[in-house]
Design an enzyme around this catalytic site. Sequence first.
Site, PDB file in Angstrom:
ATOM      1  CG  HIS A 359      38.962 -21.630 -24.963  1.00 42.41           C
ATOM      2  ND1 HIS A 359      37.802 -21.907 -26.216  1.00 42.41           N
ATOM      3  CD2 HIS A 359      39.075 -20.324 -25.538  1.00 42.41           C
ATOM      4  CE1 HIS A 359      36.999 -20.524 -25.848  1.00 42.41           C
ATOM      5  NE2 HIS A 359      37.395 -19.576 -25.078  1.00 42.41           N
ATOM      6  NE  ARG A 466      49.020 -13.877 -22.991  1.00 43.91           N
ATOM      7  CZ  ARG A 466      48.562 -13.467 -22.181  1.00 43.91           C
ATOM      8  NH1 ARG A 466      47.903 -12.462 -21.708  1.00 43.91           N
ATOM      9  NH2 ARG A 466      49.149 -13.172 -21.467  1.00 43.91           N
ATOM     10  NE  ARG A 502      51.858 -13.315 -28.655  1.00 46.96           N
ATOM     11  CZ  ARG A 502      52.022 -13.789 -26.996  1.00 46.96           C
ATOM     12  NH1 ARG A 502      53.509 -14.055 -26.944  1.00 46.96           N
ATOM     13  NH2 ARG A 502      50.829 -14.927 -26.454  1.00 46.96           N
ATOM     14  CG  ASN A 623      55.202 -16.604 -18.419  1.00 46.07           C
ATOM     15  OD1 ASN A 623      55.020 -15.988 -17.357  1.00 46.07           O
ATOM     16  ND2 ASN A 623      54.061 -16.065 -18.639  1.00 46.07           N
ATOM     17  NE  ARG A 634      55.844 -21.195 -20.802  1.00 46.85           N
ATOM     18  CZ  ARG A 634      54.395 -19.580 -20.643  1.00 46.85           C
ATOM     19  NH1 ARG A 634      54.111 -19.480 -19.924  1.00 46.85           N
ATOM     20  NH2 ARG A 634      53.889 -19.457 -21.919  1.00 46.85           N
ATOM     21  CB  CYS A 671      54.606  -8.684 -20.968  1.00 49.01           C
ATOM     22  SG  CYS A 671      55.000  -9.929 -22.703  1.00 49.01           S
TER      23      CYS A 671
END
Length: 759
Positions: A359, A466, A502, A623, A634, A671
Amino acid sequence: MLNSLRRIVQEVNTARDLHKALAIIVARVKQAMQTQVCSVYLRDHVGDYVLMATEGLQAEAVGQVRLARGEGLVGRVVVREEPVNLEDAESHPSYQYFPETGEERYSSFLGVPIIHHRQVLGVLVVQQVERRRFDEGDEAFLVTMSAQLAGVIAHAEATGTMVSVGQAPSQAKFSGVSGAPGIAIGEAVVVAPLADLKSVPYRECDDVDAEIDFFQQCLMAVREDIKALGKQLEERLNREERALFDAYLAMLDDASLGGEVIAKIKEGTYAPYAWSEVILEHENTFASMADDYLRERATDVRDLGRRVLAYLQESNQQCKIYPDKTILIGDDLTASMLGEVPAERLAGLVSVQGSSNSHVAILARAMGIPTIMGAQDLPYTRMDGRPLIVDGYKGAVYSNPGPQLLKHYQAIAREEDELVKGLEALNDLPCETLDKYRLPLWVNTGLMADVLRSLERGAEGVGLYRTEVPFLLRDRFPSEEEQRGIYREQLEAFAPHTVTVRTLDIGGDKALPYFPIEEANPFLGWRGIRVTLDHPEIFLAQIRAMIKASVGLDNLRILLPMISGITELEEAKALIYRAYHELLEEGFDVKLPPIGVMIEVPSAVYLARELAARVDFLSVGSNDLTQYLLAVDRNNARVADLYQAFHPAVLRALLQVVQDGHAQGVSVSICGELAGDPGAAIILMAMGYDVLSMNASNLPKVKSVIRAINLEQAEALLADVMPMADAEQIRVRVDQTLREAGVSRVIRPLEEDDRRHTA
């Protein structure tokens, strides 16, 4: 041997500084291994290895005996980066005798390297006069001790508690993962939750007498609390149970814990840190005891410690001062901690825990604050007041930066400011090559704060909204109507441009506080579409809210995350059709929006053609796709150097997806971080991607590069890099193209300074 190891580790963990830790290790290892000598050699500022602690050699030799890399048996251990075990050390060609140690000529030698992040920080050695072949158990024991010592040494170097042979504390580098890009140069301010004994920052006190008075006032307040609590429970507890409160009061006495803390304050440490240090030492002592009853007393010590610490911190919190360039550091930063710092003074953030999807990282990106997450090796409690550099591009934190490194990063920061101002002229210009090939640039969003910056920088749509972000900001699932209002704001703000929404993508490193998902391997577990298909009530409410939000705008696209097979897609589409028909039956004038699939797992790459035949568009999540293809987390700083977006396997997968998608006549977008990399954007354009979607801060840079080249140059670059088998080789070729096009300023500078300064 195992019990000895456990006891030594426990004792080392309670050591106040490196020198005490070294003294404990050489004494205890010598005793446990029944040898005549145990010594530690550490690397100094010039790269020599200096005797820093010994049990068995003359104490005067400490700090005097030094060996260069490769010199003597110690130097041989450094070069080999593995143990050297010799029964007859004197006969070895590398053997070297040092008269100043007063040592006998020891025959047996076992030395193991002390390694931290691939750097040999020192050598741990045991020796014996008589010939003795140290066995595998001895070797394993010493290797384990060296691993324990490595972290202690790195911590000491970083915090300046180790002065290397008379030298001033040096700069140190720590690795995390990028939470938000940018460079921040400022002063560290450590924040911690109240009454967290392990998170108290180290500070010195200016007025020892006043600090002692303050500490005793807090002890008195806790004594009164404990007496009141004991009296309150008097009738409900028997005499033995009431004795616990008497024990608490006894521990607070000046002759007990209070006295130890006052002694530390007199040495110049401020009360909260002194108290936490004493309590943690005692807690560890009790926790390591063999007797069950005594071991349980560790809980009592911890409870008492928190009670006093709460009083100590409450007064300190009220007078907290934030410098002009505050870099906020904490074990697990929260949004409320950010809110306490005046906005104009907050320069950067560093969180020991968390990931790029936390967050606080999402908020930081929206606010444009350079941020590092997951800096797990950072000894943050010792960082308060230290000068820091935060490199939000590379996920690096530098403490105590030297003049050369500081100058380097100041130049980068100035160049960034100039570049941003220079690129503002491009905001209203189209993203097209010199030969007029048009490439739409969209943005990734999650907060309304992203919207204004995105529109100002010329975004032509949203490639990824998101939806988990508004879910994260609440303490419960948002209702269908609440969601409709949130999605409507996004759709209206960008209308008539497309907004790709999404569906809820939780799991992995994105957990909702009110819907926890505890798994041993969360990235391969219950996440994305897997969660929402198992909870159709959540999925249907979200789809209904999205479709209702698009009434009269019709600029919505629905994107399904973490699809790994055809069955999941068909099940999700069936629920979308169901929600759509329900709304029609309820009288809503709605249209069925385009449906797309995220390509972010290897199975979806190989099924791209079949998936494309069943949807309206594909969107690559670079990603996660890179993470899964390379089997590299990652968000793990320890393997961050293996996460290579230009890895040949990644590029080949990306090319296959766009070719398979176009073969079925659907558009393919991408993206993620790769889309926002100016060099990668050239390759992606040449591959044929229809849309690049990125963080708003990267959009002007990508646009400037696309407008500086022609499509033929991009295709030539693609033809050159696709046969290459090495990511670094590909990166060099990409940078060469940027220089030839005269836009090398958009490359984040990487000088030797960045590589040299490691912790």
